[in-house]
Design a protein around this motif. Sequence first.
Motif, PDB file in Angstrom:
ATOM      1  N   LYS A  54       0.842  -1.195   0.000  1.00  0.00           N
ATOM      2  CA  LYS A  54       0.000   0.000   0.000  1.00  0.00           C
ATOM      3  C   LYS A  54       0.875   1.243   0.000  1.00  0.00           C
ATOM      4  O   LYS A  54       2.013   1.223   0.464  1.00  0.00           O
ATOM      5  N   GLY A  58      -2.236   4.509   2.430  1.00  0.00           N
ATOM      6  CA  GLY A  58      -3.022   3.314   2.709  1.00  0.00           C
ATOM      7  C   GLY A  58      -3.785   2.752   1.526  1.00  0.00           C
ATOM      8  O   GLY A  58      -4.662   1.909   1.687  1.00  0.00           O
ATOM      9  N   ASP A  59      -3.459   3.208   0.319  1.00  0.00           N
ATOM     10  CA  ASP A  59      -4.141   2.720  -0.883  1.00  0.00           C
ATOM     11  C   ASP A  59      -3.362   1.550  -1.487  1.00  0.00           C
ATOM     12  O   ASP A  59      -2.164   1.679  -1.757  1.00  0.00           O
ATOM     13  N   ALA A  90      -7.758   3.714   1.410  1.00  0.00           N
ATOM     14  CA  ALA A  90      -7.733   4.122   2.813  1.00  0.00           C
ATOM     15  C   ALA A  90      -9.072   4.719   3.253  1.00  0.00           C
ATOM     16  O   ALA A  90      -9.464   4.582   4.407  1.00  0.00           O
TER      17      ALA A  90
END
Length: 155
Positions: A54, A58-59, A90
Amino acid sequence: MTGLIRLVLMLTAITALGACQSRRGNDPIISAVALNDTAKVTAYLAEGGNPQAKSKEGDPLLYIASGPRGGVAVARLLIEAGANIEGQSADGRKILQNAASWCDIEMVALLVEAGANVNAAGADGTRPLDAVCKSPQDRREKVIEMLLAAGGLRG
């Protein structure tokens, strides 16, 4: 003195650039995915890179590939390496929901073919059919047709 000042300025610029890239989460694999760089992503995966990695935000890599940057070639590599097609960003947007929101016909087709759940809602309750872009109309209609054919339910 001029050479020393030039060196100090150059080092300051390099340090500032590094800090800027670090704040943006510009990890080399994130950049490679965003640029649809199949050679770099292939090398990353061959060296044991994690297809579930990620960004600092947070992707997941596959989510990045499914957006306005990235692309089908890199997404295919990530899926073949075991990336979770049901992952989410995220902020809770599902990967197929993201592709549908950009009316990316090829990406939607790839994700549906790979088995993405066409009815899975993101954290906000929005399903892929709810997220389809408003235009261009021809791409919108094609994405809706594909999602319905795959069992998608209307809102």
